[in-house]
Design a protein around this motif. Structure first.
Motif, PDB file in Angstrom:
ATOM      1  N   SER A   1     -25.363 -45.665 -30.644  1.00  0.00           N
ATOM      2  CA  SER A   1     -24.243 -45.344 -31.530  1.00  0.00           C
ATOM      3  C   SER A   1     -24.375 -46.127 -32.828  1.00  0.00           C
ATOM      4  CB  SER A   1     -22.912 -45.686 -30.854  1.00  0.00           C
ATOM      5  OG  SER A   1     -22.739 -44.946 -29.666  1.00  0.00           O
TER       6      SER A   1
ATOM      7  N   SER B   1     -19.219 -45.450 -18.847  1.00  0.00           N
ATOM      8  CA  SER B   1     -20.302 -46.045 -19.636  1.00  0.00           C
ATOM      9  C   SER B   1     -21.097 -47.120 -18.909  1.00  0.00           C
ATOM     10  CB  SER B   1     -19.732 -46.635 -20.935  1.00  0.00           C
ATOM     11  OG  SER B   1     -18.819 -47.684 -20.644  1.00  0.00           O
TER      12      SER B   1
ATOM     13  N   ILE C   1     -25.402 -42.541 -19.497  1.00  0.00           N
ATOM     14  CA  ILE C   1     -24.538 -42.475 -20.677  1.00  0.00           C
ATOM     15  C   ILE C   1     -24.721 -43.718 -21.537  1.00  0.00           C
ATOM     16  CG2 ILE C   1     -22.124 -42.403 -21.436  1.00  0.00           C
ATOM     17  CD1 ILE C   1     -21.551 -40.617 -19.041  1.00  0.00           C
ATOM     18  N   ALA C   2     -24.934 -44.868 -20.894  1.00  0.00           N
ATOM     19  CA  ALA C   2     -25.178 -46.098 -21.644  1.00  0.00           C
ATOM     20  C   ALA C   2     -26.428 -45.972 -22.515  1.00  0.00           C
ATOM     21  CB  ALA C   2     -25.319 -47.281 -20.683  1.00  0.00           C
TER      22      ALA C   2
ATOM     23  N   GLU D   1     -15.533 -50.426 -31.125  1.00  0.00           N
ATOM     24  CA  GLU D   1     -15.421 -50.641 -29.682  1.00  0.00           C
ATOM     25  C   GLU D   1     -14.996 -52.070 -29.371  1.00  0.00           C
ATOM     26  OE1 GLU D   1     -18.604 -48.136 -27.207  1.00  0.00           O
ATOM     27  OE2 GLU D   1     -19.517 -49.392 -28.736  1.00  0.00           O
TER      28      GLU D   1
ATOM     29  N   LEU E   1     -13.004 -45.405 -19.153  1.00  0.00           N
ATOM     30  CA  LEU E   1     -14.089 -45.472 -20.134  1.00  0.00           C
ATOM     31  C   LEU E   1     -15.204 -46.402 -19.661  1.00  0.00           C
ATOM     32  CD1 LEU E   1     -12.027 -45.598 -23.462  1.00  0.00           C
ATOM     33  CD2 LEU E   1     -13.341 -43.664 -22.556  1.00  0.00           C
TER      34      LEU E   1
ATOM     35  N   TYR F   1     -24.623 -52.249 -23.792  1.00  0.00           N
ATOM     36  CA  TYR F   1     -25.037 -51.081 -23.023  1.00  0.00           C
ATOM     37  C   TYR F   1     -26.445 -51.244 -22.466  1.00  0.00           C
ATOM     38  CZ  TYR F   1     -20.942 -48.735 -24.922  1.00  0.00           C
ATOM     39  OH  TYR F   1     -19.657 -48.394 -25.241  1.00  0.00           O
TER      40      TYR F   1
ATOM     41  N   MET G   1     -25.103 -44.264 -25.529  1.00  0.00           N
ATOM     42  CA  MET G   1     -24.082 -45.077 -26.204  1.00  0.00           C
ATOM     43  C   MET G   1     -24.713 -46.239 -26.955  1.00  0.00           C
ATOM     44  SD  MET G   1     -21.030 -43.799 -25.689  1.00  0.00           S
ATOM     45  CE  MET G   1     -19.895 -45.164 -25.914  1.00  0.00           C
ATOM     46  N   HIS G   2     -25.823 -46.740 -26.424  1.00  0.00           N
ATOM     47  CA  HIS G   2     -26.499 -47.863 -27.077  1.00  0.00           C
ATOM     48  C   HIS G   2     -26.942 -47.503 -28.496  1.00  0.00           C
ATOM     49  CE1 HIS G   2     -28.937 -51.447 -27.545  1.00  0.00           C
ATOM     50  NE2 HIS G   2     -30.028 -50.728 -27.741  1.00  0.00           N
TER      51      HIS G   2
END
Length: 397
Positions: free
Chosen positions: A92, A139, A85-86, A100, A135, A76, A89-90
């Motif tokens: 997470s 992302s 969003i990345a 994933e 998806l 990400y 998400m990074h």
């Protein structure tokens, strides 16, 4: 020129297959005697099979992080053009990134074989592949690639699964047409010509697929390559290796007479989407493609000697050419005298921590200078560089 990422080849092949999906002699939405050929439908399915399986195999055979399930720890942040969003998400948890990666392997290495396991599994394949592409769109900014990859996946659905998209009237007409075709004793000559064309098309696809299949089976698999001059049956793949750190080339200009003067003020040119200004929010651009921003991503983990076009770009910016400036987000010299010198600086970029110190200051990124990417250049000094490559010498307006 075709992009090294292979997207243009995929666009070319998809468009070529689409030619044979349409009837030749009519523009009717429901042409008689010309239902879509099963050969063409399977050509689209063969395309999505190669795209996904090729992407999966190049990962397993490439970077060890795909086998260790750690690639998503980096993806990400280091993908070509991250979106907002990345950024989140990074951060997470580690187990989510492992999950994933497993899902990615399942979609790319297992799901493609659903195509050959009957109607229901074929429909499931189409649903999973389209969901996967959605998806990826959410992302990341992978341009039109994900949208384009959805197109052959549509061939996984039959009339029953797509019937809800059409009115009862249209469906009734289709049933009537099918009933007439079933009782017709002799087809028009054009139908036989079409069958010959479709069979010839199928044989061509099969012949051109031989080196592609051999490449997929080869432990030294290459990705995004054409084995024929027509480029209509290609091999695909993406992210066979993952960069673990993000580096950026930042172009800076100065009006100082002496670029070595410690008092020289260097001002940055911002690109439309790639990271630069630490406080600028990552952008959403899909399905649009800022090609220059992508090329800058590739250049950042190479040298300027391997990317001479970046010196060409510097010359255009020195001349303040309008066409080149239209590719940039900001021009610090707008309304002023053009810069006398431009240099490239190399930085390491990382996402700031959401809720942390840098984020509270409005920074999406933090960076650390690695050193010079290319030394200061001016128009006079670039003249021979341009002449040696037969490039038009940029002139200031």
């Amino acid at each position: 020129m075709l992009d090294k990422s292979g997207w243009e080849s995929q666009l070319l092949e998809t468009g070529f297959l689409g030619i044979f999906l349409c009837p030749l002699w009519t523009l009717s939405r429901l042409p008689q005697h010309t239902p879509p050929s099963s050969i063409v439908i399977w050509a689209f399915r063969w395309l999505i099979f190669r795209i996904m399986l090729g992407a999966g195999l190049i990962k397993i055979r490439g970077d060890h992080c795909w086998q260790e399930l750690t690639c998503m720890d980096y993806h990400y942040e280091t993908q070509p053009v991250p979106n907002p969003i990345a950024y989140f998400m990074h951060r997470s948890p580690w187990w989510f990134h492992r999950f994933e990666t497993l899902v990615n392997h399942f979609i790319e290495l297992v799901v493609p074989f659903f195509l050959f396991l009957g109607r229901r599994m074929c429909v499931a394949h189409g649903l999973l592949q389209i969901l996967f592409q959605v998806l990826l769109i959410i992302s990341g900014n992978l341009s039109f690639l994900n949208w384009l990859t959805m197109v052959p996946s549509i061939a996984c659905f039959d009339d029953v699964s797509l019937g809800f998209l059409f009115s009862s009237r249209v469906k009734e007409r289709v049933v009537q047409m099918q009933s007439k075709e079933a009782t017709r004793e002799q087809l028009p000559l054009g139908c036989y010509i079409r069958k010959v064309v479709n069979i010839s098309f199928g044989l061509l696809i099969a012949y051109l697929s031989v080196p592609v299949v051999l490449n997929l089976l080869n432990s030294r698999q290459v990705m995004n390559t054409s084995f024929n001059p027509l480029r209509i049956v290609n091999t695909y793949g993406a992210f066979g290796s993952i960069t673990k750190e993000r580096t950026e080339v930042i172009l800076q200009g100065t009006s100082s007479l002496d670029p070595s003067d410690p008092a020289a003020v260097w001002e940055e040119f911002d690109f439309k989407c790639k990271p630069g200004n630490l406080k600028r929010r990552p952008c959403f651009i899909s399905p649009y493609h800022y090609r220059l921003d992508w090329l800058m991503w590739f250049a950042a983990f190479q040298t300027y000697e391997q990317n001479e076009w970046i010196i060409h770009l510097a010359g255009k910016l020195l001349a303040q050419e309008e066409e080149t400036l239209s590719l940039m987000a900001t021009n610090p010299f707008a309304g002023r005298a053009p810069p006398r010198w431009i240099r490239g600086e190399h930085f390491k970029y990382k996402f700031s921590q959401p809720g942390g110190k840098h984020a509270s200051e409005g920074k999406w990124w933090i960076r650390k200078r690695l050193g010079p990417y290319f030394p200061p250049v001016n128009l006079k000094g670039l003249k021979k560089f341009y002449e040696d490559r037969n490039w038009p010498y940029p002139m200031r307006d």
